[in-house]
Each structure stands twice: as structure tokens, then as C-alpha cells.
Design an enzyme around this catalytic site. Structure first.
Site: not given
Length: 238
Positions: A194-195, A204-205, A210
Site C-alpha cells: 500500500h505505502e 487511495h482506491c 484493492c
């Protein structure tokens, strides 16, 4: 309110005001004034930053492949080895192990008994410049925070290519449950992807499955990923 629910919403009136989410995503350094603007993209705040950098920028950055994984303070070696083995399955990176660096003393908040993630991120950015790597990922066992939030799982610099992840709240023991090593490894991998996704320019999704969906609690982390949705994969060109 619980530890995971207590999140203060602050309107952004100028570039000197901050608004944070659990996983800090946008980190811009304005070179003239050396000031910072952090803008989250969440279910309550609509962000256009991802579009503003453009897909061309994302495609250019995706060619940078060398990732240095650095333990910040004492971190179990097997967690780092697992990350370096698995990250290449989700991102086009070639992971290398970096030497352990101490947790910056100036990051510690004695009142909160936590470490300010942005200060640690500054250290990683300097380390990245000196090392010549394309990305740097710091892993720490210390609990991280930013002002106005109880904690964060991690923070990333979209321009700087540096990211930090804390495993302090990723183990079942933190929640009074029996240890689960495979789950700890998977959660750490998810937060790392993520990061790092933010360092490639991803916003962001909105899709909960996701990996780029932001985690407001550990249950959000367990629900998502570790893979990217089709839209995020297209943005990355993978």
C-alpha cells in the site's frame, strides 16, 4: 470512541494545515518554503492529486526498480526476508536488504509513548538520497502516529520515494489474541505494498478489496489485497 474510530476531521484552509488518514498517502515538499502539505484521499475527501500527476509520470517512475528494505530499530529478520521475497510478486521491484538504522530519538513523543512517522520518513528520505536506490522502505516495530490521529500503520512520500510501515499493531497479540505469524507476515506485506503504491503515484482506491483502499482499522487491512484492482494495475502499467 474506540482507538480505531477516534479520527478528527479538520478543514484545510491553507497549505499550513494538515488533514490525516490512517495510512498517510500524499507528501509534497514545496521547495521554496520547505513546507509540507499532506492530503488524504478517503471516502469523505475527494482528491484529484492522482490525476494531476498524470499517468505519464506513473509510467516513467515504474521503471525504477531498486528497493532498499531497512529495519528501523530491532525488527525480526524473517519478516524482512518475507517482504523482500513477496514484494516482487506485486510490484516491479528488486528488493535488497539495508543495514539497520536506529529509530530517530527526536521522533519519540513521551506523552503518547509513540513515534512521529513523518520524522522517521525524513530520515529515510535522506538515507535514500545517500544510497542511490530508487525506493526505500523502512520497517519498524515501534507504534507510529501523526498529530490528530491515535496511530498510523504507515506513511509514504509520493515524490521522495520513501515509505515507512509499523508492525506494532499488525500482530494478533496487540488485540489480546493468540499469535499468528502467517497473518502478521501477510498484514505487513499488505501495508508495505500500500505505502509503496503511493510512492508510484497511486491515490487511495474506493474498492474495498484493492490494496490501495485506506485502512482505518486492522479489519480493513484484513479485507483488502494484497493485490491491486484492475484500475490501479492499469495506472501502474503492470
Amino acid at each position: 470512541m474506540s482507538d480505531f474510530q477516534q479520527l478528527e476531521k479538520v478543514p484545510i484552509q491553507d497549505k499550513n494545515q494538515f488533514l490525516f488518514c490512517r495510512e498517510i498517502c500524499w507528501f509534497f515538499r514545496i521547495s521554496s518554503a520547505q513546507s509540507f502539505v499532506i492530503v488524504p484521499a478517503s471516502d469523505t475527501i475527494e482528491s484529484s492529486i492522482g490525476k494531476s500527476i498524470g499517468e505519464d509520470r506513473i509510467q516513467d517512475e515504474i521503471s525504477m526498480k531498486k528497493l532498499l528494505v531497512i529495519p528501523i530499530g530491532q525488527v525480526e529478520k524473517d519478516i524482512l526476508e518475507y517482504l523482500m521475497k513477496k514484494l516482487k510478486e506485486f510490484l516491479p521491484v528488486r528488493s535488497e536488504a539495508g543495514q539497520e538504522i536506529p529509530v530517530p530519538k527526536g521522533a519519540f513523543n513521551a506523552k503518547r509513548r509513540q513515534y512521529h512517522s513523518s520524522i522517521i520518513l525524513d530520515e529515510l528520505e535522506g538515507f535514500k538520497k545517500r544510497s542511490g536506490c530508487d525506493r526505500v522502505l523502512g520497517i519498524t516495530a515501534e507504534d507510529l502516529y501523526v498529530p490528530r490521529l491515535n496511530f498510523v500503520f504507515g506513511e509514504a512520500g509520493i515524490i521522495t520515494g520513501a515509505a515507512v510501515v509499523s508492525i506494532a499493531r499488525l500482530g494478533q497479540e496487540f488485540y489480546g489474541l493468540k499469535p499468528d505469524r502467517p497473518l502478521l507476515y501477510l498484514r505487513t506485506l499488505k501495508e508495505a505494498i500500500h505505502e509503496l503504491g503511493h510512492t508510484y503515484g497511486l491515490d487511495h482506491c474506493r474498492k474495498r478489496s484493492c490494496i490501495m483502499f485506506f485502512s482505518n482499522s486492522i479489519s480493513d487491512t484484513d479485507r483488502k489485497g494484497p493485490g491491486f484492482c484492475e484500475s490501479c494495475r492499469e495506472s501502474l502499467g503492470i
